[in-house]
Enzyme design. Structure first.
Site, PDB file in Angstrom:
ATOM      1  N   HIS A 174     -14.156  48.459   6.549  1.00 32.98           N
ATOM      2  CA  HIS A 174     -15.384  48.016   5.882  1.00 32.98           C
ATOM      3  C   HIS A 174     -15.640  48.763   4.573  1.00 32.98           C
ATOM      4  O   HIS A 174     -16.423  48.309   3.749  1.00 32.98           O
ATOM      5  CB  HIS A 174     -16.595  48.137   6.822  1.00 32.98           C
ATOM      6  CG  HIS A 174     -17.103  49.524   7.032  1.00 32.98           C
ATOM      7  ND1 HIS A 174     -16.756  50.308   8.116  1.00 32.98           N
ATOM      8  CD2 HIS A 174     -17.949  50.287   6.296  1.00 32.98           C
ATOM      9  CE1 HIS A 174     -17.371  51.471   8.048  1.00 32.98           C
ATOM     10  NE2 HIS A 174     -18.108  51.497   6.954  1.00 32.98           N
ATOM     11  N   ASP A 204     -11.374  48.292  12.450  1.00 35.63           N
ATOM     12  CA  ASP A 204     -12.025  48.920  11.297  1.00 35.63           C
ATOM     13  C   ASP A 204     -11.132  49.999  10.666  1.00 35.63           C
ATOM     14  O   ASP A 204     -11.599  51.083  10.311  1.00 35.63           O
ATOM     15  CB  ASP A 204     -13.376  49.522  11.695  1.00 35.63           C
ATOM     16  CG  ASP A 204     -14.290  49.746  10.491  1.00 35.63           C
ATOM     17  OD1 ASP A 204     -14.032  49.144   9.425  1.00 35.63           O
ATOM     18  OD2 ASP A 204     -15.247  50.528  10.606  1.00 35.63           O
ATOM     19  N   GLY A 278     -21.506  56.618   2.985  1.00 33.48           N
ATOM     20  CA  GLY A 278     -20.629  57.417   2.129  1.00 33.48           C
ATOM     21  C   GLY A 278     -19.671  58.275   2.927  1.00 33.48           C
ATOM     22  O   GLY A 278     -18.635  58.720   2.431  1.00 33.48           O
ATOM     23  N   SER A 280     -18.429  57.174   5.986  1.00 36.73           N
ATOM     24  CA  SER A 280     -17.543  56.298   6.749  1.00 36.73           C
ATOM     25  C   SER A 280     -16.115  56.392   6.221  1.00 36.73           C
ATOM     26  O   SER A 280     -15.886  56.375   5.013  1.00 36.73           O
ATOM     27  CB  SER A 280     -18.018  54.845   6.638  1.00 36.73           C
ATOM     28  OG  SER A 280     -19.239  54.667   7.313  1.00 36.73           O
ATOM     29  N   GLY A 331      -8.749  34.847  25.809  1.00 33.52           N
ATOM     30  CA  GLY A 331      -9.476  33.586  25.771  1.00 33.52           C
ATOM     31  C   GLY A 331     -10.561  33.439  26.817  1.00 33.52           C
ATOM     32  O   GLY A 331     -10.848  32.311  27.254  1.00 33.52           O
TER      33      GLY A 331
END
Length: 446
Positions: A174, A204, A278, A280, A331
Site C-alpha cells: 500500500h 501487503d 509514514g 508503514s 472458493g
C-alpha cells in the site's frame, strides 16, 4: 585438584558480581525508561533468574566436588596407615588392599576431573549468556539496523522500507500502490530512484529495485516469526509523520490476527506499538536485530500490526524470482462458531457449544464445489428464519481450525495452488475427511 576447584569457585563469584551489576542496571532502567520498556525489563529479569538457577546448580556441583575430595583425602590417610602396618600385615593382603584403594582412587579422580571440566564449561557459557543479556537492548538494535531503513516517497504519500538483498528494498504494497517508481532517501540524506519490481496486495508486500545505496546500508536478516511469543519485546524503526529514523519499543500482543482491511488475507502480528502514517513498511525486529515482520497498519487506540517475516520470506522470494506470488484459492466462505454466533443466527441441529468453521457459502465452479463441500441453508421456522448447518470444518491436514485465524495461519504458510489438502469436517453428526485441491487466487483488481 583443589586449586582448580578454587579457580572455578572464583569464576562463579565473578559471575555473581556481574549478575548483581545487571540487577542494578534493571533498577536504573525502570527509573529512566517509559512504560513501553517494562516488558523488556521483565524479560531480562526472567533470563537472569534462569541464570541464577544454573548458578545454584553449579555451586552444588562444587560442593559435591569438595565432598569427593575430602573422601579421597581420607583414603590417602588410610594408605599412609597401611604403610606403617606394613611389617605386621602379610605382603599379599597388603598388595590386594592397596590395589583396591588405588582403583577406587583412580576412578574417583577421573570422575572428578570430568566434573570439573564440565563445571568450567558451564561457568564459561554462563558468563557469555550474562554478557549477551546486557547487550540486548533496543538502543543496541537501533544502532545495528538504522542505516538500513529508508524513507519511501511517492506522488501519493510516503512510507518506510528496509534493505533486503543486493540493491533491493522491502516495503508494504500500500506504500507504493498505483505507482511504478518512488523516491528513496537513505540515512545519510542521499537519495535515489526506486523501481517497483513486484507487489502482492493480498499480503501487503512489495519489492523495490534500486541502482545504488550507501555501502554501509546492509541488508537486514529476516528472522523466524513462528518463534515469536506473546510478550516478547520488539523494536520498530520507521519514519512516522516524516520524522525519519524513529525508534519505537513494545511487545507482541497477539499472533495470527486477521485484519478487516481488504485485500489483506494473511494473518498478522498484533503489537502494542503505535505505527503512525509514514512508518508503514518499516522493519519490526527482535532484540537480536532480526526482522520478524513488516509494520503495515496502525490504530487510534495504541496498537498496530505487522506482516510476519515467514509470510514475507515466502512471498518476497517469488516476487523476486517470478514477479508474482500466487495464494491458494478454495472458493468458500466460513465463520467461526461460538455460542453467540449459534444463537444469533439460530443455527439448528448443532451443539450450542460446537466449535469449528461453519461453511456459509460455496461459490460455483470452484475447488470447494468440485470437492462437494456443503454450505448452510436458510430455512423458515414458526418463529422466523434459521439456518440448517452444512459442513463444519474441524481441521485442515490434521491441524485444528477453531477459528478463521487458525485456517488462514495454516494455509498462508503451508499450502500452495494445486496442492491437495484434507479437510476434516462434521456433516450431519458424522466426522469425515474431504480432499480438496485449491487453484490460484484471482489477481487483485483494486
Amino acid at each position: 585438584m583443589l586449586s582448580r576447584t578454587a579457580s572455578a569457585a572464583a569464576v562463579i563469584s565473578a559471575v555473581a558480581l556481574v549478575l548483581a551489576a545487571i540487577s542494578g542496571y534493571f533498577v536504573n532502567l525502570q527509573e529512566k525508561r517509559t512504560e513501553d520498556l517494562n516488558a523488556e525489563v521483565t524479560f531480562l529479569r526472567d533470563s537472569v533468574n534462569q541464570l541464577d538457577s544454573r548458578l545454584q546448580n553449579i555451586e552444588a556441583e562444587i560442593q559435591n566436588l569438595a565432598r569427593d575430595t575430602s573422601q579421597l583425602s581420607n583414603q590417602i590417610n588410610q594408605l599412609t596407615k597401611l604403610v606403617v602396618l606394613n611389617q605386621s600385615v602379610p605382603a599379599q593382603i597388603l598388595i590386594e588392599i592397596i590395589s583396591a584403594v588405588n582403583q577406587s582412587l583412580t576412578s574417583k579422580l577421573i570422575a572428578l576431573n570430568q566434573s570439573l571440566t564440565t563445571l568450567e564449561c558451564n561457568v564459561s557459557q554462563l558468563s557469555k549468556e550474562v554478557a549477551a543479556i546486557s547487550r540486548q537492548t533496543p538502543g543496541k538494535v537501533y544502532e545495528k539496523v538504522y542505516k538500513s531503513v529508508v524513507v519511501i516517497r511517492t506522488a501519493l504519500g510516503q512510507g518506510s522500507g528496509f534493505i533486503y538483498g543486493e540493491n533491493l528494498i522491502l516495503t508494504n504494497w500500500h506504500v507504493v500502490e498505483g505507482v511504478d517508481v518512488a523516491d528513496v532517501q537513505f540515512y545519510d540524506q542521499t537519495r535515489t530512484t526506486a523501481y517497483v519490481l513486484a507487489t502482492d496486495p493480498y499480503s501487503d508486500v512489495a519489492v523495490l529495485k534500486i541502482d545504488r545505496k550507501p555501502s554501509d546500508a546492509l541488508p537486514l536478516k529476516l528472522g523466524n516469526s513462528s518463534e515469536v511469543w506473546i510478550g516478547e519485546t520488539v523494536v520498530a524503526v520507521g519514519n512516522p509523520l516524516g520524522l525519519t529514523g524513529s525508534l519505537s519499543v513494545g511487545v507482541i500482543s497477539q499472533v495470527n490476527r486477521l485484519l478487516d482491511l481488504y485485500p489483506i488475507i494473511v494473518p498478522v502480528l498484533q503489537l502494542d506499538i503505535t505505527i503512525a502514517p509514514g512508518s508503514s513498511g518499516g522493519p519490526l525486529l527482535n532484540l537480536d536485530g532480526e526482522v520478524i515482520g513488516i509494520t503495515n497498519a496502525g490504530t487510534s487506540v495504541g496498537f498496530s500490526f505487522a506482516i510476519p517475516s515467514n509470510v514475507v520470506k515466502r512471498v518476497a522470494s517469488d516476487l523476486v524470482l517470478k514477479g508474482y506470488y500466487q495464494h491458494p484459492y478454495f472458493g468458500f466462505s466460513a465463520i467461526t462458531l461460538t455460542p453467540e454466533i449459534i444463537k444469533t443466527y439460530n443455527i439448528l441441529d448443532v451443539d450450542p457449544y460446537q466449535n469449528g468453521l461453519m461453511v456459509i457459502n460455496v461459490e460455483s465452479n470452484t475447488p470447494a464445489e468440485k470437492a462437494g463441500l456443503k454450505a448452510w441453508t436458510r430455512v423458515r421456522t414458526l418463529t422466523g428464519y434459521a439456518y440448517k448447518p452444512g459442513d463444519i470444518i474441524l481441521a485442515v491436514d490434521g491441524k485444528r481450525t477453531y477459528t478463521t485465524e487458525d485456517w488462514f495461519a495454516y494455509v498462508s504458510m503451508n499450502v500452495s495452488p494445486n496442492q491437495k489438502v484434507v479437510l476434516t469436517i462434521l456433516r450431519e453428526g458424522r466426522t469425515l475427511d474431504l480432499e480438496i485441491t485449491p487453484t490460484a487466487r484471482p489477481p487483485y483488481r483494486g
